[in-house]
Scaffold this active site. Structure first.
Site, PDB file in Angstrom:
ATOM      1  CB  CYS A  88      28.408 108.561  47.940  1.00 51.91           C
ATOM      2  SG  CYS A  88      28.560 106.834  46.970  1.00 51.91           S
ATOM      3  CG  HIS A 229      30.801 111.016  48.135  1.00 47.67           C
ATOM      4  ND1 HIS A 229      31.691 109.573  49.746  1.00 47.67           N
ATOM      5  CD2 HIS A 229      30.835 110.100  47.338  1.00 47.67           C
ATOM      6  CE1 HIS A 229      31.557 108.743  48.879  1.00 47.67           C
ATOM      7  NE2 HIS A 229      31.046 108.853  48.008  1.00 47.67           N
ATOM      8  CG  ASN A 259      32.294 105.302  47.737  1.00 44.80           C
ATOM      9  OD1 ASN A 259      32.071 106.218  48.794  1.00 44.80           O
ATOM     10  ND2 ASN A 259      32.034 106.116  46.398  1.00 44.80           N
TER      11      ASN A 259
HETATM   12  N1  COA Z   1      42.134  97.813  36.976  1.00 47.91           N
HETATM   13  C1  COA Z   1      42.388  97.856  35.418  1.00 47.91           C
HETATM   14  N2  COA Z   1      41.913  98.353  34.716  1.00 47.91           N
HETATM   15  C2  COA Z   1      40.226  98.346  34.550  1.00 47.91           C
HETATM   16  C3  COA Z   1      39.934  98.513  35.956  1.00 47.91           C
HETATM   17  C4  COA Z   1      40.531  98.352  37.106  1.00 47.91           C
HETATM   18  N3  COA Z   1      39.694  97.906  38.187  1.00 47.91           N
HETATM   19  N4  COA Z   1      38.290  99.252  35.731  1.00 47.91           N
HETATM   20  C5  COA Z   1      38.185 100.048  34.569  1.00 47.91           C
HETATM   21  N5  COA Z   1      39.453  99.371  33.844  1.00 47.91           N
HETATM   22  C6  COA Z   1      39.424  99.709  32.744  1.00 47.91           C
HETATM   23  C7  COA Z   1      38.305  99.465  31.817  1.00 47.91           C
HETATM   24  O1  COA Z   1      37.692  98.338  31.341  1.00 47.91           O
HETATM   25  C8  COA Z   1      38.671 100.458  30.347  1.00 47.91           C
HETATM   26  O2  COA Z   1      39.525  99.413  29.434  1.00 47.91           O
HETATM   27  P1  COA Z   1      39.369  99.872  28.017  1.00 47.91           P
HETATM   28  O3  COA Z   1      39.773 101.631  27.676  1.00 47.91           O
HETATM   29  O4  COA Z   1      40.391  98.472  27.649  1.00 47.91           O
HETATM   30  O5  COA Z   1      38.025  99.445  28.130  1.00 47.91           O
HETATM   31  C9  COA Z   1      40.003 101.803  31.310  1.00 47.91           C
HETATM   32  O6  COA Z   1      40.242 101.272  32.708  1.00 47.91           O
HETATM   33  C10 COA Z   1      39.411 102.727  31.300  1.00 47.91           C
HETATM   34  O7  COA Z   1      38.037 102.769  32.008  1.00 47.91           O
HETATM   35  P2  COA Z   1      37.430 103.967  33.045  1.00 47.91           P
HETATM   36  O8  COA Z   1      35.955 103.811  32.623  1.00 47.91           O
HETATM   37  O9  COA Z   1      37.396 105.046  31.344  1.00 47.91           O
HETATM   38  O10 COA Z   1      38.481 104.630  33.766  1.00 47.91           O
HETATM   39  P3  COA Z   1      38.331 105.417  34.927  1.00 47.91           P
HETATM   40  O11 COA Z   1      39.580 106.283  34.646  1.00 47.91           O
HETATM   41  O12 COA Z   1      37.046 106.416  34.503  1.00 47.91           O
HETATM   42  O13 COA Z   1      38.255 105.002  35.948  1.00 47.91           O
HETATM   43  C11 COA Z   1      36.391 104.993  38.153  1.00 47.91           C
HETATM   44  C12 COA Z   1      37.342 104.267  36.305  1.00 47.91           C
HETATM   45  C13 COA Z   1      35.422 103.154  38.242  1.00 47.91           C
HETATM   46  C14 COA Z   1      37.675 104.257  39.124  1.00 47.91           C
HETATM   47  C15 COA Z   1      36.402 106.283  37.381  1.00 47.91           C
HETATM   48  O14 COA Z   1      35.341 105.970  36.404  1.00 47.91           O
HETATM   49  C16 COA Z   1      35.194 106.550  38.618  1.00 47.91           C
HETATM   50  O15 COA Z   1      36.147 106.620  39.649  1.00 47.91           O
HETATM   51  N6  COA Z   1      33.772 106.464  38.507  1.00 47.91           N
HETATM   52  C17 COA Z   1      33.126 107.151  39.372  1.00 47.91           C
HETATM   53  C18 COA Z   1      33.094 106.435  40.218  1.00 47.91           C
HETATM   54  C19 COA Z   1      32.559 106.806  41.970  1.00 47.91           C
HETATM   55  O16 COA Z   1      32.553 107.964  42.425  1.00 47.91           O
HETATM   56  N7  COA Z   1      31.070 106.290  42.587  1.00 47.91           N
HETATM   57  C20 COA Z   1      30.684 106.540  43.748  1.00 47.91           C
HETATM   58  C21 COA Z   1      30.080 107.491  43.322  1.00 47.91           C
HETATM   59  S1  COA Z   1      29.655 108.827  44.905  1.00 47.91           S
END
Ligand code: COA
Length: 304
Positions: A88, A229, A259
């Site tokens: 990214c 980004h 993304n």
């Molecule tokens: N739909 C519903 N629930 C989801 C889900 C989806 N698509 N994806 C994850 N969950 C659930 C998880 O299983 C978790 O459930 P649990 O509490 O029962 O275990 C809950 O949501 C919370 O998960 P968590 O990972 O803490 O959520 P979050 O708020 O951090 O959001 C991302 C997850 C991936 C959206 C977030 O962490 C993110 O954007 N991270 C950075 C990603 C990124 O930028 N990547 C590229 C790098 S540049």
């Protein structure tokens, strides 16, 4: 495909839609289109190019490089080029590299393309990653500034390989070549510890951008536009809050594309120009964090 909802995706990521390339379209096909649009906008032939840098983690194949495929298709005879792998942060590193190539010696034109077909490396059984990424490409032409004009001002790029396990595509290289097992275990797909990446992205994007401004004697008031980004709307909002930069000066278009990895910054910039939010002479910061970890911020005086 997975247990999720539109509400969850919009609330937790800000993404409303994504663009997915049709099966016959690969990264070089999108990169060629972006290259042609950029050259046409500037009104120059491809033979004027000194170099082509394609920033991507989804090349058509490991080799030849996507840059070679693009060079041939657009007819950039005499140019050299290469692919730049920084996930990214790829486009920000591409801009830094192009600026330094251009600054060395005779006047030059370097085409920087950010292009990724992320849909080809997603595991559509993993709800934490398959909802995030989309496909896209964009390009900038970096060229020698006119006498007395400012263009590229400064950069602050950094890698931190200790974060390598948090975001990766484990197989397909020399460590884990393709096998039945690697395919069965979906090791040719994106694996991510979303929470870890989220926290790192917020703190490093804010810190790097702040340091870059400070060492140039600037504050957020001096900046006309901040182009981060586009990984997650909540990451962008948290970075803006830490920097103290008002949202009118922050480009957010993740709702339209998701993304797109190396393509988010050129796509966001294209939208900013089209909306009249980035004009000739404006001061702009491009900032990113990506797999690696890779971190980067660039300060430019925009010319177009
Ligand atoms: N739909 C519903 N629930 C989801 C889900 C989806 N698509 N994806 C994850 N969950 C659930 C998880 O299983 C978790 O459930 P649990 O509490 O029962 O275990 C809950 O949501 C919370 O998960 P968590 O990972 O803490 O959520 P979050 O708020 O951090 O959001 C991302 C997850 C991936 C959206 C977030 O962490 C993110 O954007 N991270 C950075 C990603 C990124 O930028 N990547 C590229 C790098 S540049």
């Amino acid at each position: 495909m997975v247990e999720t909802s539109d509400q969850w995706i919009v609330d937790r990521t800000g993404i409303r839609q994504r663009h997915i390339a049709p099966p016959e379209m690969a990264t070089s096909d999108m990169a060629v289109e972006a290259a042609k649009i950029a050259l046409e906008a500037r009104g120059i032939p491809a033979t004027d190019l000194h170099a082509i840098i394609v920033c991507t983690v989804t090349p058509d194949m490991m080799f030849p490089s996507t840059a070679c495929l693009v060079q041939d298709r657009i007819g950039a005879k005499g140019a050299f080029g290469f692919d730049l792998v920084a996930a990214c942060s790829g486009f920000v590193y591409g801009l830094t590299t192009a600026a330094h190539l251009v600054a060395s010696g005779e006047p030059k034109k370097v085409l920087v393309i950010g292009a990724d077909t992320m849909s080809r490396i997603l595991n559509y059984e993993d709800r934490s990653t398959c909802i995030l990424f989309g496909d896209g490409a964009g390009a900038f032409l970096v060229e020698t500034a006119e006498e007395g004009q400012e263009g590229f001002i400064d950069y602050l790029n950094e890698i931190d390989g200790s974060g390598g396990d948090a975001l990766k595509m484990p197989a397909g290289g020399s460590r884990l070549p393709a096998s039945h097992e690697t395919v069965d275990q979906k090791l040719h797909c994106v694996h991510q510890e979303g929470n870890h990446v989220f926290k790192y992205a917020v703190s490093k994007m804010a810190e790097t951008s702040r340091l870059l401004l400070e060492r140039n004697g600037l504050s957020v008031e001096d900046i006309d536009l901040f182009v981060p980004h586009q990984a997650n709307r909540r990451i962008i909002l948290a970075v803006a809050e830490r920097l103290g930069i008002p949202l009118e000066k922050v480009l957010i278009n993740i709702h339209e594309y998701g993304n797109t990895t190396a393509a988010t910054i050129p796509l966001a910039t294209r939208d900013a120009v089209a909306q009249g939010r980035l004009k000739n002479g404006d001061l702009v910061v491009f900032a990113a964090v990506g797999a690696g970890y890779t971190v980067g911020a660039n300060l430019w005086r925009w010319r177009f």
